[in-house]
Design a protein around this motif. Structure first.
Motif, PDB file in Angstrom:
ATOM      1  N   GLU A  96     -23.945  80.669 -66.777  1.00 45.76           N
ATOM      2  CA  GLU A  96     -22.996  80.321 -65.721  1.00 45.76           C
ATOM      3  C   GLU A  96     -22.748  78.826 -65.765  1.00 45.76           C
TER       4      GLU A  96
ATOM      5  N   GLU B  99     -35.170  76.627 -62.813  1.00 44.31           N
ATOM      6  CA  GLU B  99     -34.143  77.493 -63.386  1.00 44.31           C
ATOM      7  C   GLU B  99     -34.088  77.315 -64.894  1.00 44.31           C
TER       8      GLU B  99
ATOM      9  N   LEU C 210     -28.251  83.483 -66.869  1.00 45.05           N
ATOM     10  CA  LEU C 210     -28.215  84.586 -65.918  1.00 45.05           C
ATOM     11  C   LEU C 210     -29.191  85.688 -66.310  1.00 45.05           C
TER      12      LEU C 210
ATOM     13  N   ASP D  27     -29.719  90.892 -63.165  1.00 44.16           N
ATOM     14  CA  ASP D  27     -29.103  91.136 -61.863  1.00 44.16           C
ATOM     15  C   ASP D  27     -27.868  90.290 -61.635  1.00 44.16           C
TER      16      ASP D  27
ATOM     17  N   GLN E 259     -27.806  87.054 -61.446  1.00 41.97           N
ATOM     18  CA  GLN E 259     -28.158  85.811 -60.772  1.00 41.97           C
ATOM     19  C   GLN E 259     -28.894  84.876 -61.729  1.00 41.97           C
TER      20      GLN E 259
ATOM     21  N   THR F 149     -37.766  89.245 -59.269  1.00 41.79           N
ATOM     22  CA  THR F 149     -36.772  88.574 -58.449  1.00 41.79           C
ATOM     23  C   THR F 149     -37.136  88.730 -56.975  1.00 41.79           C
TER      24      THR F 149
END
Length: 298
Positions: A129, A150, A160, A163, A165, A200
């Motif tokens: 992303e 991250e 990503l 899911d 995200q 998650t």
């Protein structure tokens, strides 16, 4: 006479475009996951040539068709699998994919249907992303972890998960960053110290989102080994399924698929063809100079 001048000039511009494409390939030989491009050339639409005659002589007489030049239509990426290079870095990942489709025959990395026509082979990509929240696809798996835990690309784009995200490497119980990870062939991330799979916020296992693009020729290069799909084509990418022959290799990166030897040969060929067209332009220029300065005096 000017028609030949225009044809030679079009040839020069085409070879310049090819030279630029090859130069970009050579400049990215050391870029992980880079896919080389090949310039596709085609002729201008054909013109119908006819001899103009007076009405008394029975009208025009058709002579034939004539191409008026050539142009570089586009630069098409070649999605041949690059070689894997071991780095030992736990945050480096490479994809090994050979997605097969029923009814296709694969020869030399190219797919053909029953009629012998070449069709694109589906390809697998990491899904990231960008800063604007837009989805991009890449084969460059040289990732790292930012301050927020991250998983990000060298450009800072967030990787990503399955899911949809961004992947955050946090322990589900302690909520502390996890720096020692293991990733299996499916892309599932495991805490190397506890042996437990990371999960998650919803309790689902953290897994890299590997997207399958059935028609990679629809992808648009953006630089930094990133690709995107055009507007309205988001459904052209889906998560890889259990039957797809795709594996994730941790501690490896995929090198570019540029062949240095062939690239240098192609570059020299483009230069020589550019010079040949240049000679034609010079010959026409001398002919026109003689027509103006010598023939014009008579």
């Amino acid at each position: 006479m000017l028609r030949g001048l225009y044809t030679a000039a079009a040839g020069m511009m085409t070879q310049q475009r090819k030279h630029d494409t090859i130069t970009n390939n050579i400049a990215n030989m050391n870029t992980p996951g880079f896919k080389e491009s090949q310039a596709v050339a085609r002729s201008f639409p054909e013109m119908l040539i006819a001899l103009m005659q007076g009405e008394q002589e029975g009208g025009n007489m058709r002579i034939g068709r004539l191409n008026t030049g050539v142009f570089a239509e586009e630069a098409v990426p070649v999605y041949v699998q690059g070689a894997l290079r071991e780095t030992g870095n736990p945050f480096d990942f490479a994809l090994v994919s050979d997605i097969q489709m029923e009814g296709l025959t694969f020869i030399g990395g190219k797919a053909y249907n029953a009629e012998g026509e070449r069709v694109p082979q589906p390809q697998a990509f990491f899904t990231v992303e960008n800063a604007d929240g837009e989805v991009r696809y890449t084969r460059n798996g040289k990732f790292s972890v930012n301050e927020a835990g991250e998983l990000v690309t060298p450009e800072g784009y967030r990787v990503l998960g399955r899911d949809g995200q961004p992947i955050v490497l946090l322990d589900a119980e302690t909520q502390q960053p996890v720096v020692n990870i293991q990733v299996n062939a499916l892309g599932q991330i495991i805490n190397a110290l506890t042996g437990q799979a990371l999960t998650t916020a919803g309790g689902e296992p953290v897994q890299l989102l590997i997207s399958r693009v059935d028609n990679p020729e629809r992808l648009i290069p953006e630089g930094y080994a990133l690709f995107r799909l055009g507007e309205g084509e988001a459904d052209g990418a889906v998560p890889v399924g259990p039957g797809d022959n795709v594996e994730v290799r941790q501690g490896y990166i995929e090198t570019s698929n540029v062949d240095p030897s062939r690239a240098m040969v192609d570059m020299m060929t483009a230069v020589r063809m550019y010079e040949a067209n240049q000679k034609v332009v010079q010959a026409y220029d001398k002919s026109m100079e003689k027509a103006v300065n010598e023939v014009g005096r008579v």
